[in-house]
Design a protein around this motif. Structure first.
Motif: not given
Length: 418
Positions: A65-72
């Motif tokens: 499971t990948l927790l991706a952080v948005p650019n902002s």
């Protein structure tokens, strides 16, 4: 025609069975950055996955499971604004990879106390205790899923809230967006700027340690020793130094002295890990395959060392050479220097079968029992897995598929002729 029709009528169900079986065993390669490519707001996080080689590591996993952080959120974090060491960046990104498949439904069923889940960072051996894991909790009243470090510490950010589900490949890969980067316990993203320099002269330390004169002169002549000393900040370095006897024992087939200067430098970089490992950490290392400074120059998956226990001592295997740690030359965070019994020759330069192997001398204190590293998915393969409870890592998939396909064909032929 009757015979042909009879043959076809008998063979059709078997052919269908074969095609059905074959279609369920076709496995395609995992490309985590490809899965993220349709989402421009995750482009910075996708770039970090690629540049830190974490993306390549994920292709070897069967469920995550990948927790991706948005650019902002990512652009406002200390991870990018304060230029920490490359190893620190990679380990922070690894902390966002949970080594377990979690669907959106799975999150809603978590107990109020949460569930402790291992991350990719825990497998590096650099995490203290179980602080390479995260605690995932679900609040039914607010419909909120929170991911936080299991350690209580004031450093922020130490938790994040799940925003939404981005992608879901059942039983194998889930990608969620979260509202913050999570920094593991004990990390200081300013470490490379605030840590006072050790001021260690590696060449002098080797000469003082005796029996390392050849290595000291080679490091000084190549210029790479300055690279090593400049990498002392951040996560530090671990240097494996062959003794003078080890250089004397090099087989003639190695042709080490005839290598061009750039390849000699690669061999020397091959003796250095871009992290500080005291002897105890080496003895209990979780992930045996470790990248070296040469890996950073030549690309993920190349110029790696396999570190393990052999008869109570730390063994280092290059694929064609196995050496053992014979002594500690220097150990003061962030630098560890160990004497080793043989010169570490990378197979990328010397070939897999170019050097005759011999059993290395085993010395040193007994080490604790090493945790069994998690089984890896077959390299460059990926596909639908079985449901939870019956999922397991696939091994020797190509051989298994060929054998079972042959079995199906044989059954089909027997069915036809009978």
């Amino acid at each position: 025609m009757a015979v042909v029709s009879l043959f076809i009528s008998h063979f059709t169900p078997i052919l269908s069975l074969y095609l059905l079986f074959h279609s369920t065993t076709v496995i395609s390669a995992v490309n985590i950055t490809h899965l993220l490519s349709p989402y421009p707001d995750l482009s910075d996080f996708s770039t970090l996955l690629s540049t830190t080689t974490v993306a390549a590591d994920l292709s070897q996993r069967s469920s995550l499971t990948l927790l991706a952080v948005p650019n902002s959120f990512l652009r406002s974090s200390d991870l990018l604004r304060r230029s920490p060491s490359s190893t620190n960046i990679a380990d922070v990104i690894r902390y966002h990879v949970l080594l377990q498949y979690l669907s959106f439904h799975d999150l809603s069923r978590l107990p109020p106390s949460g569930k402790l889940i291992t991350t990719l960072f825990q497998t590096t051996g650099r995490a203290t205790s179980n602080f390479g894991s995260v605690n995932v909790t679900y609040d039914g009243e607010t419909n909120t899923t929170t991911v936080r470090s299991p350690a209580a510490y004031s450093q922020t950010p130490n938790n994040a809230t799940v925003i939404s589900l981005i992608r879901n490949l059942p039983y194998n890969v889930s990608i969620f967006s979260v509202n913050s980067l999570i920094v593991p316990y004990g990390f200081d993203l300013l470490a490379s700027e605030t840590r006072p320099p050790l001021g260690l002269n590696i060449s002098e330390a080797l000469i003082d340690g005796h029996n390392f004169n050849v290595a000291a002169s080679m490091l000084a002549a190549s210029g790479v020793v300055q690279e090593f000393e400049s990498d002392e900040g951040g996560a530090g370095i671990t240097l494996f130094v062959p003794t003078d006897d080890a250089f004397a024992d090099l087989p003639a087939t190695a042709n080490f002295q005839s290598l061009p200067a750039d390849k000699k430098a690669d061999v020397l970089r091959f003796h250095v890990l871009h992290s500080y490992y005291p002897l105890g950490s080496l003895q209990s290392i979780v992930n045996p395959v470790q990248p070296t400074l040469a890996t950073e120059d030549k690309g993920a998956g190349s110029f790696t060392l396999n570190i393990s226990r052999v008869n109570g001592s730390v063994a280092i295997n290059t694929g064609i050479i196995q050496a053992s740690v014979t002594q500690t030359v220097f150990d003061q965070n962030p630098v560890a220097i160990f004497g080793i019994s043989r010169v570490l020759l990378p197979k990328e330069i010397f070939g897999k079968n170019a050097i005759p192997e011999k059993s290395p001398p085993i010395n040193g204190a007994p080490s604790p029992v090493m945790s069994t590293p998690p089984l890896n998915f077959p390299p460059e393969l990926y596909g639908p897995s079985s449901p939870p409870g019956s999922r397991e890592e696939l091994r020797s998939s190509a051989t298994t598929v060929r054998s079972m396909n042959l079995g199906v064909l044989c059954i089909g032929l027997l069915y036809v002729f009978v």
